[in-house]
Write an enzyme that holds these catalytic residues in place. Sequence first.
Site, PDB file in Angstrom:
ATOM      1  N   GLU A 173       0.834  -1.209   0.000  1.00 15.06           N
ATOM      2  CA  GLU A 173       0.000   0.000   0.000  1.00 15.06           C
ATOM      3  C   GLU A 173       0.864   1.253   0.000  1.00 15.06           C
ATOM      4  O   GLU A 173       0.978   1.960   1.009  1.00 15.06           O
ATOM      5  CB  GLU A 173      -0.990  -0.068   1.156  1.00 15.06           C
ATOM      6  CG  GLU A 173      -1.927  -1.268   0.990  1.00 15.06           C
ATOM      7  CD  GLU A 173      -3.072  -1.316   1.979  1.00 15.06           C
ATOM      8  OE1 GLU A 173      -3.410  -0.272   2.552  1.00 15.06           O
ATOM      9  OE2 GLU A 173      -3.623  -2.419   2.180  1.00 15.06           O
ATOM     10  N   HIS A 390     -17.304 -10.656   6.504  1.00 15.63           N
ATOM     11  CA  HIS A 390     -15.956 -10.101   6.655  1.00 15.63           C
ATOM     12  C   HIS A 390     -15.176 -10.876   7.710  1.00 15.63           C
ATOM     13  O   HIS A 390     -15.686 -11.148   8.795  1.00 15.63           O
ATOM     14  CB  HIS A 390     -16.071  -8.628   7.079  1.00 15.63           C
ATOM     15  CG  HIS A 390     -14.759  -7.925   7.126  1.00 15.63           C
ATOM     16  ND1 HIS A 390     -14.380  -7.106   8.162  1.00 15.63           N
ATOM     17  CD2 HIS A 390     -13.713  -7.929   6.257  1.00 15.63           C
ATOM     18  CE1 HIS A 390     -13.167  -6.615   7.914  1.00 15.63           C
ATOM     19  NE2 HIS A 390     -12.748  -7.099   6.770  1.00 15.63           N
ATOM     20  N   HIS A 391     -13.941 -11.244   7.361  1.00 17.28           N
ATOM     21  CA  HIS A 391     -13.029 -11.885   8.313  1.00 17.28           C
ATOM     22  C   HIS A 391     -11.764 -11.043   8.432  1.00 17.28           C
ATOM     23  O   HIS A 391     -10.818 -11.245   7.667  1.00 17.28           O
ATOM     24  CB  HIS A 391     -12.617 -13.281   7.822  1.00 17.28           C
ATOM     25  CG  HIS A 391     -13.690 -14.315   7.943  1.00 17.28           C
ATOM     26  ND1 HIS A 391     -13.504 -15.607   7.495  1.00 17.28           N
ATOM     27  CD2 HIS A 391     -14.944 -14.263   8.462  1.00 17.28           C
ATOM     28  CE1 HIS A 391     -14.601 -16.302   7.739  1.00 17.28           C
ATOM     29  NE2 HIS A 391     -15.497 -15.507   8.309  1.00 17.28           N
ATOM     30  N   GLU A 392     -11.759 -10.071   9.319  1.00 20.37           N
ATOM     31  CA  GLU A 392     -10.494  -9.374   9.610  1.00 20.37           C
ATOM     32  C   GLU A 392      -9.718 -10.261  10.586  1.00 20.37           C
ATOM     33  O   GLU A 392     -10.257 -10.672  11.613  1.00 20.37           O
ATOM     34  CB  GLU A 392     -10.770  -7.998  10.234  1.00 20.37           C
ATOM     35  CG  GLU A 392      -9.531  -7.233  10.676  1.00 20.37           C
ATOM     36  CD  GLU A 392      -8.514  -7.038   9.548  1.00 20.37           C
ATOM     37  OE1 GLU A 392      -8.821  -6.322   8.596  1.00 20.37           O
ATOM     38  OE2 GLU A 392      -7.405  -7.642   9.630  1.00 20.37           O
ATOM     39  N   HIS A 459      -7.977  -8.800   1.391  1.00 20.44           N
ATOM     40  CA  HIS A 459      -7.288  -7.524   1.634  1.00 20.44           C
ATOM     41  C   HIS A 459      -5.998  -7.796   2.400  1.00 20.44           C
ATOM     42  O   HIS A 459      -5.893  -8.774   3.121  1.00 20.44           O
ATOM     43  CB  HIS A 459      -8.199  -6.559   2.391  1.00 20.44           C
ATOM     44  CG  HIS A 459      -9.158  -5.877   1.453  1.00 20.44           C
ATOM     45  ND1 HIS A 459      -9.265  -4.524   1.354  1.00 20.44           N
ATOM     46  CD2 HIS A 459     -10.005  -6.409   0.524  1.00 20.44           C
ATOM     47  CE1 HIS A 459     -10.155  -4.223   0.412  1.00 20.44           C
ATOM     48  NE2 HIS A 459     -10.624  -5.362  -0.095  1.00 20.44           N
ATOM     49  N   GLU A 460      -5.017  -6.912   2.185  1.00 19.51           N
ATOM     50  CA  GLU A 460      -3.647  -7.158   2.657  1.00 19.51           C
ATOM     51  C   GLU A 460      -3.227  -8.578   2.231  1.00 19.51           C
ATOM     52  O   GLU A 460      -2.835  -9.409   3.056  1.00 19.51           O
ATOM     53  CB  GLU A 460      -3.518  -6.974   4.179  1.00 19.51           C
ATOM     54  CG  GLU A 460      -3.799  -5.574   4.656  1.00 19.51           C
ATOM     55  CD  GLU A 460      -5.299  -5.254   4.752  1.00 19.51           C
ATOM     56  OE1 GLU A 460      -6.046  -6.135   5.180  1.00 19.51           O
ATOM     57  OE2 GLU A 460      -5.701  -4.147   4.368  1.00 19.51           O
ATOM     58  N   GLU A 478      -6.915  -6.888  -2.620  1.00 21.57           N
ATOM     59  CA  GLU A 478      -6.474  -5.496  -2.565  1.00 21.57           C
ATOM     60  C   GLU A 478      -5.030  -5.450  -3.067  1.00 21.57           C
ATOM     61  O   GLU A 478      -4.785  -5.554  -4.269  1.00 21.57           O
ATOM     62  CB  GLU A 478      -6.647  -4.997  -1.134  1.00 21.57           C
ATOM     63  CG  GLU A 478      -6.543  -3.509  -0.966  1.00 21.57           C
ATOM     64  CD  GLU A 478      -6.487  -3.146   0.500  1.00 21.57           C
ATOM     65  OE1 GLU A 478      -5.958  -3.937   1.304  1.00 21.57           O
ATOM     66  OE2 GLU A 478      -6.956  -2.055   0.851  1.00 21.57           O
ATOM     67  N   GLU A 484      -9.569   3.462   0.671  1.00 25.26           N
ATOM     68  CA  GLU A 484      -9.550   3.774   2.102  1.00 25.26           C
ATOM     69  C   GLU A 484      -8.548   4.875   2.452  1.00 25.26           C
ATOM     70  O   GLU A 484      -8.788   5.674   3.355  1.00 25.26           O
ATOM     71  CB  GLU A 484      -9.251   2.501   2.909  1.00 25.26           C
ATOM     72  CG  GLU A 484      -7.925   1.855   2.542  1.00 25.26           C
ATOM     73  CD  GLU A 484      -7.631   0.557   3.306  1.00 25.26           C
ATOM     74  OE1 GLU A 484      -8.417   0.180   4.179  1.00 25.26           O
ATOM     75  OE2 GLU A 484      -6.594  -0.061   3.027  1.00 25.26           O
TER      76      GLU A 484
HETATM   77  C1  NOJ Z   1      -8.120  -2.820   5.654  1.00 29.71           C
HETATM   78  C2  NOJ Z   1      -8.991  -3.140   4.475  1.00 29.71           C
HETATM   79  O1  NOJ Z   1      -8.344  -2.803   3.280  1.00 29.71           O
HETATM   80  C3  NOJ Z   1     -10.298  -2.390   4.633  1.00 29.71           C
HETATM   81  O2  NOJ Z   1     -11.125  -2.598   3.504  1.00 29.71           O
HETATM   82  C4  NOJ Z   1     -10.975  -2.829   5.913  1.00 29.71           C
HETATM   83  O3  NOJ Z   1     -12.135  -2.049   6.107  1.00 29.71           O
HETATM   84  C5  NOJ Z   1     -10.058  -2.645   7.122  1.00 29.71           C
HETATM   85  N1  NOJ Z   1      -8.780  -3.226   6.890  1.00 29.71           N
HETATM   86  C6  NOJ Z   1     -10.651  -3.279   8.362  1.00 29.71           C
HETATM   87  O4  NOJ Z   1     -10.690  -4.648   8.218  1.00 29.71           O
HETATM   88 CA    CA Z   2      -5.900  -2.267   3.098  1.00 30.85          CA
END
Ligand code: NOJ
Ligand code: CA
Length: 693
Positions: A173, A390-392, A459-460, A478, A484
């Site tokens: 990023e 969503h799975h953060e 993402h990441e 991503e 963002e």
């Molecule tokens: C980074 C992600 O790119 C974003 O889309 C997400 O909302 C945040 N992390 C939180 O998980």
């Molecule tokens: Ca990101």
Amino acid sequence: MKRLIPFLAAILLLSACNHHIVTSPDGDIRVNVFDYHYDDYSQFCGWALNIKVDNHQFLQVRNLCLDVAESREAYHLDTILRSPEVDTTWHLPWGERKEVREHYKEMLLRTHGVTSGDSLDIRIRVFDNGVAFRYEYRLSDTTGRLLRGDNTRYLFPSDGTCWSIPANFESYEFAYREQPISQTADANTPFTFRLKNGIYGAIHEANLRDMPEMTLVRDTAGYHGNTDSDKQAKTCFKTWLAPSADSAIQYAYHIESRQLVTSWRTISIGRKAVDLINNDMILCLNEPCALPHPEQYRPMKYVGVWWGMHLGINSWVPDSRHGATTANAIRYIDFATANNIDAVLFEGWNQGWEQWGGTQVFDFTHAAPDFDIDSVLAYAKSKGVEVIIHHETGGNIPNYETQMEEAYAWCSDHGVHAVKTGYAGGFPNREIHHSRYGVQHYARAMQTAAQYGLALDVHEPIKPTGLRRTYPNLMSGEGARGMEWNAWSDGNAPSHQVTLPFTRLLAGPMDYTPGIFDITYKCLGKYPDSKQWNQKDARECRVHTTLAKQVSLWVLLYSPLVMAADLIENYEGHPMFQFFRDFNPDYDWSEALQGEPGQFVVIARRTNSTYYLAAATNEEARDITVPLTFLSREGRRKHFTATLYADSPDADYRSNPTSYSITQQEVTSRTNLKLHLAPGGGCAVIFRPVEDK
Ligand code: NOJ
Ligand code: CA
């Protein structure tokens, strides 16, 4: 005499060089594979590729060899095998194009290590639009080996311009740099460049599965080879692999199995910059589809409870600003139903957000107390709307892997077919995102998700390398600065989105999350409780764009999962949102028509009998003419009604970003369509067929 001896030795050895030519099927790319034993620079490796394009010197790849085990050993050639030319066409369930032609010639160099007895095969494929090679290393015993690195060097015959982000093993990023190749200290791939002779190239890798990612690092020792092209060479990059935490030796990992087949190292080639975009070589270097029902992974348009968190209006944690409440979810589902949108994403729906940035222990099967997941899912189902769960992970891979199987089974049991994953945070146990550990985790998640029929939007992520051909459930990701960043930092420059198609997107689809209509965040006035949560308060931020450019990005930045990222209240009743309602990202065909990295880009696509065209520019205004010849490439219909979503003549991303026009005109494939792009602007067009006249 002392000076003469190495000189004579060099002459003798050079004259003994073996040269083997392999060309592209059309003969325009010529690769001279040669044995280069006398190399006073590297001193340990003998094979090189000299690539010529249309008879112009393009690139030299040197030191074709892995750095394995303790001693740097010499590899002796056993044999050279040439395979019959391959020319086949195959299909993708979704993509920029559904039909892909795979056409190349192959040469295999079979060598063996003089002391270890290990064998090293170098497989080289030459396409009409690029060159790729990989290493296939077989151990002669069961004791294992240490992969210390990859010796491959990329030698540029002249200087030129390149577009890249810095090499970094934790993140992609970053803002892109346009700079001379010779001024580039290091870079992640895809590394896109234009040589002085005008030929374009991009270095990347394909089918990255079981080893760390590669980056390019300037060879600070300089290059002192002994041919004329060496002396003229301006820049040499060496390959730099992401290190593993489990090794005392940097940049290494232990090869436990009897063989190591590396990713393909790819060099895409174009006479024009857009040729790089219209290039499927990376997909061709991946295995055919491994999934029994690829047709279940369908492109989807989506909205989501997301942007509010980035602006600080909402929170992921269940406090007074919680975004993923049951009531909000219903509102988003209703909006999707009313606007021809396939899916809705909910971030902050589950438990564990309080520990984000701390211990990172998310729970992937239990909802937040104010989110009634069962009724939300039932309501979505009743409306025919998909839910993207969503799975953060916060980067806590051990925590995620402990729950992964159960979490994916939970999704499948609850009728969920898509998961957005996230790895925002450092990995524990000293591992890093782009190491072998990371690569293996991302692959495990992809394979496990496939078992449960789940599409992934990562993402990441680890950078895409074409695995979507084999695992079409790996739909998007991503892996670059997305939207963002505009919410909580100085944001992305107008050149960023017209650099991405020539760099990051060469690797695969990107979930950029475009479509912010409230460009200067006027909506914040309605939310006095909003809070800064990242680098900058959203009130000091904005998107550096015109409104029409946001519409163009839905088409330009290819993703089969494409988000209208703004708060839905900013779309309600907005005439420009009609484009999102109407367009269908399940493309059959795409072609980049015009453009230069960082300046502008024009791309055409087709879904069934409807065509789309989108164009965008950097901070410079541009008037472009696009011949619509592509409209006659399929079928009989040659008359179309074009609806243009464009910048008004007075639009400017700095002073007047929301000035737009929606107009219609009749066109044929003989029309030269004239488009005005405002500074920081863009345009999107839908062409609907009318009966032949
Ligand atoms: C980074 C992600 O790119 C974003 O889309 C997400 O909302 C945040 N992390 C939180 O998980
Ligand atoms: Ca990101």
